[in-house]
Design an enzyme around this catalytic site. Structure first.
Site, short mmCIF file in Angstrom:
data_model
loop_
_atom_site.label_atom_id
_atom_site.label_comp_id
_atom_site.label_asym_id
_atom_site.label_seq_id
_atom_site.Cartn_x
_atom_site.Cartn_y
_atom_site.Cartn_z
N CYS A 118 -6.97 -8.56 -1.65
CA CYS A 118 -6.67 -7.24 -1.09
C CYS A 118 -6.38 -7.25 0.41
CB CYS A 118 -7.81 -6.27 -1.39
SG CYS A 118 -8.21 -6.14 -3.15
N HIS A 257 -7.83 -0.38 3.37
CA HIS A 257 -7.56 -0.79 1.99
C HIS A 257 -8.09 0.28 1.05
CE1 HIS A 257 -7.47 -2.80 -1.76
NE2 HIS A 257 -8.75 -3.12 -1.78
N ASN A 287 -6.65 1.07 -6.85
CA ASN A 287 -6.70 -0.12 -6.00
C ASN A 287 -5.56 -1.04 -6.41
OD1 ASN A 287 -7.23 -2.56 -4.76
ND2 ASN A 287 -9.42 -2.57 -5.24
#
EC number: 2.3.1.180
Length: 330
Positions: A118, A257, A287
Site C-alpha cells: 500500500c 492511504h 482499500n
C-alpha cells in the site's frame, strides 16, 4: 529510512481508473457472513470496484496511464521509464510495467515492477525522483495498480470486505508544469512482514491440481496492523514536515492511504489536523493498496477539493511493513 531532497522534480500529470463493476456492502451480504452496518461501522467502506473477467492489473494501469499522459499533455512515445507499483501483478514474469509499456505503444523504455504494497505510490515517487536526479532528461511514468479482489478469501469477512481494484498514474519530470515534489521519505521494518501477507510465491508454491490454501489469499492481523500503521504514518509525516521546517498548519490537505476510516482518524488525531483537511474516499473505493493514494489525488482534484497553490501531505503504510510520506505543492 531513505529520503529524497533538494532535487527538482515535477509531478506533471495524474490519472486514475476504477472498474465499472461495483460491489456494495449489500451485495456482500448475499454471500459473506456480514452486514452493511458491520462493515461501515468498523471500516467506513460502503462499496468497492471489481475488475471484470478477463481484465487485469495491467489493463487498469494502462487506462490510468492514458489519463495521466493526457493531463500532462504528453504522448506515450515521450516516456523513458515505466515503473509500476503492485502486489497483484498479472504474472510473476513478465513484469506488469512491460505489459503496460506494450499496451501504450511505448518502445525501448526502462520498465520494471516493485512491491511496497500500500506504500507503493510514495515509494514510486522516491524512485522516480532518483531517476530524474540521475537523468534530468528522463520522463517517468509511475503507475500503481491492484487486482486485489482476485486474491481474497470470501469466507474471511475480516479481509474480503476491505479491498477493491483500481489504478492510479502520474508522470514525473525534472521540469515543466505540475506539482512540485518537495520531499519524500520512505521506511520499512521486515520484522513485521508476517502481519500482512499474500502467499503464492516460492515460499508457498502451488502446482497444477493442488487445492488453493488460505495462505494464497490476503491474510492480516488487523489489530497489530492498526497499531503499527497509525504510529508509523504519523511519525514519518512529522519527520518529513520537520526536516522541511514545516508544521501541519503549513499543509492545506492530507491525503492518507485509504485503508480504514479508524486508521485515518487516528493518524489525523496524532498529527493534530482537523478532519475537514483530511481527504477520505474509501467509502467509494475501499482499500486499493498501491492505487489508493494516486486514486485519491485524482478524485480530490476532480471534486475541487485539491486546488492549485495547495501543499499536500501524502501518508502511507503497507505490507512489508512499509511506510512513507511525501510533500507535494500544487
Amino acid at each position: 529510512m531513505t529520503a529524497s531532497r533538494d532535487i527538482a522534480c515535477r509531478v506533471r500529470g495524474f490519472g486514475a481508473y476504477t472498474p465499472v463493476d461495483v460491489l456494495t456492502n449489500f451485495d456482500l451480504e448475499k454471500f459473506v457472513e456480514t452486514t452493511d452496518e458491520w462493515i461501515t461501522t468498523r471500516t467506513g467502506i460502503r462499496q468497492r470496484h471489481r475488475l471484470a473477467e478477463g481484465q487485469n492489473a495491467s489493463d487498469a494501469a494502462t487506462e490510468a496511464a492514458r489519463l495521466a499522459l493526457a493531463d500532462a499533455g504528453m504522448e506515450p512515445g515521450e516516456i523513458t521509464h515505466v515503473i509500476n507499483a503492485t502486489c497483484t501483478p498479472d504474472y510473476l514474469c513478465p513484469n506488469t510495467a512491460c505489459l503496460v509499456e506494450a499496451k501504450l505503444g511505448i518502445m525501448g523504455a526502462m520498465a520494471f515492477d516493485f512491491n511496497a504494497a500500500c506504500s507503493g505510490y510514495v515509494y514510486g515517487l522516491s524512485m522516480a525522483r532518483a531517476i530524474v536526479a540521475a537523468q534530468p532528461e528522463a520522463r517517468v511514468l509511475l503507475t500503481a495498480t491492484e487486482a486485489l479482489t482476485r486474491r481474497l478469501n470470501w469466507a474471511d469477512r475480516t479481509t474480503c470486505v476491505l479491498f477493491g481494484d483500481g489504478a492510479g498514474a502520474s508522470v514525473i519530470t525534472a521540469e515543466g508544469e505540475g506539482a512540485l515534489l518537495e520531499d519524500v521519505l520512505c521506511a520499512s521494518d521486515g520484522n513485521l512482514g508476517g502481519l500482512l501477507t499474500i502467499g503464492g510465491g516460492t515460499h508457498t508454491p502451488y502446482a497444477k491440481g493442488d487445492p488453493v490454501g488460505e495462505d494464497f489469499f490476503v491474510q492480516m492481523n488487523g489489530r497489530d496492523v492498526f497499531k503499527h500503521a497509525v504510529r508509523n504514518m504519523a511519525a514519518i509525516s512529522q519527520d518529513v514536515l520537520a526536516r522541511n521546517g514545516l508544521t501541519i498548519d503549513d499543509v492545506a490537505l492530507v491525503i492518507p492511504h485509504q485503508a480504514n476510516l479508524r486508521i485515518i482518524e487516528a493518524v489525523g488525531d496524532r498529527l493534530g489536523v482537523p478532519a475537514e483537511r483530511v481527504f477520505v474516499n474509501l467509502h467509494e473505493f475501499g482499500n486499493t493498496s498501491a492505487a489508493s493514494v494516486p486514486l485519491a489525488i485524482a478524485d480530490a482534484r476532480a471534486k475541487g477539493v485539491l486546488r492549485p497553490g495547495m501543499r499536500v501531505l501524502l501518508a502511507t503504510f503497507g505490507g512489508g511493513f512499509t511506510w512513507g510520506a511525501a510533500l507535494l505543492h500544487f
